[in-house]
Design an enzyme around this catalytic site. Sequence first.
Site, PDB file in Angstrom:
ATOM      1  N   ASP A  15       0.824  -1.211   0.000  1.00 32.34           N
ATOM      2  CA  ASP A  15       0.000   0.000   0.000  1.00 32.34           C
ATOM      3  C   ASP A  15       0.859   1.263   0.000  1.00 32.34           C
ATOM      4  OD1 ASP A  15      -2.016  -1.967   0.506  1.00 32.34           O
ATOM      5  OD2 ASP A  15      -1.680  -1.722   2.659  1.00 32.34           O
ATOM      6  N   ASN A 153     -17.249  -0.616  -1.479  1.00 33.81           N
ATOM      7  CA  ASN A 153     -17.498   0.401  -2.495  1.00 33.81           C
ATOM      8  C   ASN A 153     -16.605   1.616  -2.262  1.00 33.81           C
ATOM      9  OD1 ASN A 153     -19.778  -1.242  -3.184  1.00 33.81           O
ATOM     10  ND2 ASN A 153     -20.947  -0.223  -1.573  1.00 33.81           N
ATOM     11  N   GLU A 188     -11.247  -0.549  -3.719  1.00 41.47           N
ATOM     12  CA  GLU A 188     -10.544   0.057  -2.592  1.00 41.47           C
ATOM     13  C   GLU A 188      -9.325   0.810  -3.096  1.00 41.47           C
ATOM     14  OE1 GLU A 188      -9.412  -3.223  -0.073  1.00 41.47           O
ATOM     15  OE2 GLU A 188      -7.687  -3.751  -1.317  1.00 41.47           O
ATOM     16  N   HIS A 252      -3.034  -1.095  -5.205  1.00 36.12           N
ATOM     17  CA  HIS A 252      -3.015  -0.104  -4.124  1.00 36.12           C
ATOM     18  C   HIS A 252      -1.943   0.953  -4.390  1.00 36.12           C
ATOM     19  CE1 HIS A 252      -4.681   0.760  -0.024  1.00 36.12           C
ATOM     20  NE2 HIS A 252      -3.882   1.784  -0.306  1.00 36.12           N
ATOM     21  N   ARG A 286       4.570  -8.188  -0.486  1.00 40.65           N
ATOM     22  CA  ARG A 286       4.086  -7.196  -1.428  1.00 40.65           C
ATOM     23  C   ARG A 286       5.068  -6.025  -1.349  1.00 40.65           C
ATOM     24  NH1 ARG A 286      -2.052  -6.305   0.253  1.00 40.65           N
ATOM     25  NH2 ARG A 286      -1.124  -6.532   2.314  1.00 40.65           N
TER      26      ARG A 286
END
Length: 316
Positions: A15, A153, A188, A252, A286
């Site tokens: 992220d 959402n 997201e 992200h 990640r």
Amino acid sequence: MNTSWQNPLVEQRADPHLSLVDGRYWFTASVPSYDAIEIRSAGSIPGLANAATKVIWRAHASGPMSWHVWAPELHRIDGRWYVYFAASERDDIWKLRMYVLECTGPDPLNDPWLERGQIVTPEEGFSLDATPFEHNGRRFLCWAQKSPPTESNLYIAELSNPWTLKTEPVVITRPDLAWERIGFCVNEGPALLKRNGRVFIAYSAAATDANYCMGLLWADENADLLDAASWHKSPTPVFCTHEAAGQFGPGHNSFTTTPDGQTDLLVYHARNYRDIVGDPLNDPNRHARVQAFGWRSDGFPDFGTPVADGTYSLGD
């Protein structure tokens, strides 16, 4: 200008949020232990790889903000520094809510940080990935929230201050396309980009494994951003797994530029393998990556495909 750096730029940082402020780059991301917020800064992108990190906040021992500290973003708003992040509770680990920290001075690395508290939404529920932005003299917030309980959402609202909503939230996208509903029904990680008479919001979709990918929303720059009808969505992903390059589940993201502002840069996380043992959220690999992107003749961004690991060179 010729610049190069190694991808991944920062390992085990999901992220990633990277911004350029007054000639310096500022980086923050989720740490693998999900229990703290750290930031680093450097005068160049390659300099971030080995820049010293500073933990500016740690999770509480219990109660709100004690578990799952996710996806921090560092923003400077009206001369003040803020961090937006999500966190849950040790005794209720999926009670994700959005929170804001404010730096009490001009130096985010050394000045104390103050908890401004939760961003309260009318429909209390699982919410995360808040990102603020300014447009046409107004300040907005975009974030992800589950409603109904099984779908995440994207919402937008105007802000009255950096941690308080001024208007009723409006849903601007739901995970209604097949590629947004693999594993989980997810929209997201919104990230704002303004160019060519449009306001773009990139976002991430699907489960956090190799199916994770980026979608794109857009509205006319003069449209009412609080009107759901102003927003349009790409029917296909705009950035996704590239097996030949060994990059899986990119997403992200955030956006920044080269120091001269002439080259746009896409910042994202991805893994370099497909198969994950156990829950993907517990896999720390990640890694944060940065690469340039261009623009199509119709004024839309062209993100291309994830680049392979190794030296990434940026030239004229």
